[in-house]
Design an enzyme around this catalytic site. Sequence first.
Site, PDB file in Angstrom:
ATOM      1  N   LYS A   1       0.880  -1.183   0.000  1.00 52.13           N
ATOM      2  CA  LYS A   1       0.000   0.000   0.000  1.00 52.13           C
ATOM      3  C   LYS A   1       0.902   1.213   0.000  1.00 52.13           C
ATOM      4  CE  LYS A   1      -4.383   1.173   0.183  1.00 52.13           C
ATOM      5  NZ  LYS A   1      -5.579   0.474  -0.294  1.00 52.13           N
TER       6      LYS A   1
ATOM      7  N   ASP B   1      -6.903   4.453  -4.651  1.00 51.20           N
ATOM      8  CA  ASP B   1      -7.556   4.352  -3.336  1.00 51.20           C
ATOM      9  C   ASP B   1      -8.139   5.753  -3.097  1.00 51.20           C
ATOM     10  OD1 ASP B   1      -7.757   2.439  -0.854  1.00 51.20           O
ATOM     11  OD2 ASP B   1      -7.228   4.358   0.015  1.00 51.20           O
TER      12      ASP B   1
HETATM   13  P1  NDP Z   1     -12.809   7.914  -2.868  1.00 50.56           P
HETATM   14  O1  NDP Z   1     -11.758   8.937  -2.657  1.00 50.56           O
HETATM   15  O2  NDP Z   1     -13.310   7.669  -4.231  1.00 50.56           O
HETATM   16  O3  NDP Z   1     -14.068   8.219  -1.933  1.00 50.56           O
HETATM   17  C1  NDP Z   1     -13.959   8.338  -0.544  1.00 50.56           C
HETATM   18  C2  NDP Z   1     -15.293   8.835  -0.029  1.00 50.56           C
HETATM   19  O4  NDP Z   1     -15.287   8.779   1.400  1.00 50.56           O
HETATM   20  C3  NDP Z   1     -15.569  10.281  -0.395  1.00 50.56           C
HETATM   21  O5  NDP Z   1     -16.940  10.473  -0.513  1.00 50.56           O
HETATM   22  C4  NDP Z   1     -15.007  11.021   0.825  1.00 50.56           C
HETATM   23  O6  NDP Z   1     -15.564  12.310   1.011  1.00 50.56           O
HETATM   24  C5  NDP Z   1     -15.440  10.105   1.921  1.00 50.56           C
HETATM   25  N1  NDP Z   1     -14.587  10.275   3.109  1.00 50.56           N
HETATM   26  C6  NDP Z   1     -13.239  10.288   3.168  1.00 50.56           C
HETATM   27  N2  NDP Z   1     -12.829  10.484   4.417  1.00 50.56           N
HETATM   28  C7  NDP Z   1     -13.948  10.597   5.158  1.00 50.56           C
HETATM   29  C8  NDP Z   1     -14.185  10.808   6.532  1.00 50.56           C
HETATM   30  N3  NDP Z   1     -13.177  10.965   7.401  1.00 50.56           N
HETATM   31  N4  NDP Z   1     -15.474  10.843   6.928  1.00 50.56           N
HETATM   32  C9  NDP Z   1     -16.479  10.666   6.047  1.00 50.56           C
HETATM   33  N5  NDP Z   1     -16.314  10.488   4.745  1.00 50.56           N
HETATM   34  C10 NDP Z   1     -15.068  10.448   4.300  1.00 50.56           C
HETATM   35  O7  NDP Z   1     -12.210   6.567  -2.220  1.00 50.56           O
HETATM   36  P2  NDP Z   1     -12.646   5.068  -2.494  1.00 50.56           P
HETATM   37  O8  NDP Z   1     -14.106   5.000  -2.717  1.00 50.56           O
HETATM   38  O9  NDP Z   1     -11.730   4.494  -3.491  1.00 50.56           O
HETATM   39  O10 NDP Z   1     -12.266   4.372  -1.104  1.00 50.56           O
HETATM   40  C11 NDP Z   1     -13.174   4.328  -0.001  1.00 50.56           C
HETATM   41  C12 NDP Z   1     -12.749   3.231   0.957  1.00 50.56           C
HETATM   42  O11 NDP Z   1     -12.747   1.967   0.268  1.00 50.56           O
HETATM   43  C13 NDP Z   1     -11.356   3.364   1.554  1.00 50.56           C
HETATM   44  O12 NDP Z   1     -11.350   2.817   2.851  1.00 50.56           O
HETATM   45  C14 NDP Z   1     -10.510   2.496   0.628  1.00 50.56           C
HETATM   46  O13 NDP Z   1      -9.315   2.066   1.254  1.00 50.56           O
HETATM   47  C15 NDP Z   1     -11.474   1.344   0.417  1.00 50.56           C
HETATM   48  N6  NDP Z   1     -11.210   0.520  -0.750  1.00 50.56           N
HETATM   49  C16 NDP Z   1     -11.147   1.063  -2.006  1.00 50.56           C
HETATM   50  C17 NDP Z   1     -10.944   0.258  -3.096  1.00 50.56           C
HETATM   51  C18 NDP Z   1     -10.994   0.790  -4.486  1.00 50.56           C
HETATM   52  O14 NDP Z   1     -10.994  -0.037  -5.410  1.00 50.56           O
HETATM   53  N7  NDP Z   1     -11.066   2.080  -4.702  1.00 50.56           N
HETATM   54  C19 NDP Z   1     -10.662  -1.196  -2.941  1.00 50.56           C
HETATM   55  C20 NDP Z   1     -10.854  -1.681  -1.592  1.00 50.56           C
HETATM   56  C21 NDP Z   1     -11.074  -0.837  -0.552  1.00 50.56           C
HETATM   57  P3  NDP Z   1     -14.735  13.635   0.579  1.00 50.56           P
HETATM   58  O15 NDP Z   1     -14.826  13.662  -0.904  1.00 50.56           O
HETATM   59  O16 NDP Z   1     -15.423  14.740   1.266  1.00 50.56           O
HETATM   60  O17 NDP Z   1     -13.318  13.426   1.085  1.00 50.56           O
END
Ligand code: NDP
Length: 460
Positions: free
Chosen positions: A140, A180
């Site tokens: 990571k 991510d």
């Molecule tokens: P994105 O950046 O696309 O989206 C993240 C989302 O979560 C945004 O809406 C963001 O809001 C919100 N967010 C971030 N931090 C916070 C917080 N502290 N409180 C509330 N909302 C928050 O990321 P992903 O969708 O890719 O990833 C989301 C999760 O999934 C992570 O834990 C990641 O590690 C996990 N994951 C992702 C994978 C992937 O293929 N992308 C694979 C496996 C796991 P804002 O825009 O306001 O920051």
Amino acid sequence: MTKLNSMQTDNKKRANDYVHEVYELVKKRNPDEKEFLQATREIFDSLRPVFAKHPEYIANGILERITEPERIITFRVAWEDDQGKVHVNRGFRVQFNSDLGPYKGGIRFHPSVNSSIMKFLAFEQIFKNALTGQPIGAGKGGSDFDPKGKSDREIMRFTQSFITELSKYIGPDRDVPAGDIGVGKREIGYMFGQYNRLKGGYEAGVFTGKDPNHGGSLGRKEATGYGTVYFVEEMLKEKNLSFDGQTVVVSGSGNVSTYAMEKAIQLGAKVVACSDSGGYIYDKNGIDLDTVKRLKEVENKRISDYTKDHADAEYHEDCSGIWSIPCDIALPCATQNEIDEIAASMLVTNSVKAIGEGANMPCTLEAMALFHENGILFGPAKAANAGGVAVSAMEMSQNSMRLSWTTEEVDEKLHLVMKNIYVSCMDAAERFGHPGNLVMGANIAGFLKVADAMVAHGLS
Ligand code: NDP
């Protein structure tokens, strides 16, 4: 006490002592790394029955070895903003385990990124990647760079600077990063371009999550969210339930959340709430996904803007309030530790039936305990969100073969992978005395694959 019973008691004691000893060592070696310690604690608690049955893992020091990254690279990332001001961020890549294949795991750009968060994510990735059954190790990376409010050129300059240093340590057979939080196909595109310029060639398999028009796999964007819903669908079947007619709450509105919502809606659920880090929206009529996609994928706006198009919807500041909304199924898809004990007890009080972790470690240990005590179906992240990395591995295969599978082909393979992961988690949980406990099952099934490879490969 019979001879067999007394041997079993001895083995149990030896396993408990071993797990305790190694955990104390990990705590001593990684003080103040609370997310990393939380992730190791959860795994350690699951593995006691494994060590009681398999003393050879103790003899091979598997727990000591598996909790120490093979390599951690930390580096300076200097870049210039549009006004010519110089900024410095910190870059990380944790190359945790390569016993099953090249290091594989995403890159996160978020101001909260630090060594503990990178290590917990890379550590979880070991077991998740093993569960997919694909030949991939675990890593990571990321940076404490905040992409919010940056221009496209600033993002480009930052990512180019980031990958200029990281390019020394990655490659299609060595370490294959993906996206991510804060890293999508645009950022991957900039990193891929810069990497190839530096190498003087075209190494398609060095990144996954690329634009499907430029070497990426169809279906990768949807894979994590769809996969989470496929996994929860299997869980629901145990209770003769399905997504059809259920009320669903999904946190976040990024990549994972958007496609978890899409698949849940396709399967007949009503998704009533989603969020971003500023707050959450509640739409009793059901979230209109086209609006969310337009706001988040096209216009780069906040989720609060949803109410401009949907007068009936409510916007609330404080994203953690989303868990007070009554629902049948909760899919935390935003970030780590977003469901604590308080949020979990609100969900339990409101009779939630199932939780599926789309994000990595979104539930605290206390929250997970509460769900288990109350008999709520619980799909842990390592299993439930493994669809993203599974399709990333498929992207690596397509790049090697220089061909592209159709969306339907990828989705069919993804669906099968998620079903297989579910079966192997249930099977491991049963075999080690905790039937139906998917947390134990995922940790044990993932661990066994890697541990066997570590024994076979000798000490390192
Ligand atoms: P994105 O950046 O696309 O989206 C993240 C989302 O979560 C945004 O809406 C963001 O809001 C919100 N967010 C971030 N931090 C916070 C917080 N502290 N409180 C509330 N909302 C928050 O990321 P992903 O969708 O890719 O990833 C989301 C999760 O999934 C992570 O834990 C990641 O590690 C996990 N994951 C992702 C994978 C992937 O293929 N992308 C694979 C496996 C796991 P804002 O825009 O306001 O920051």
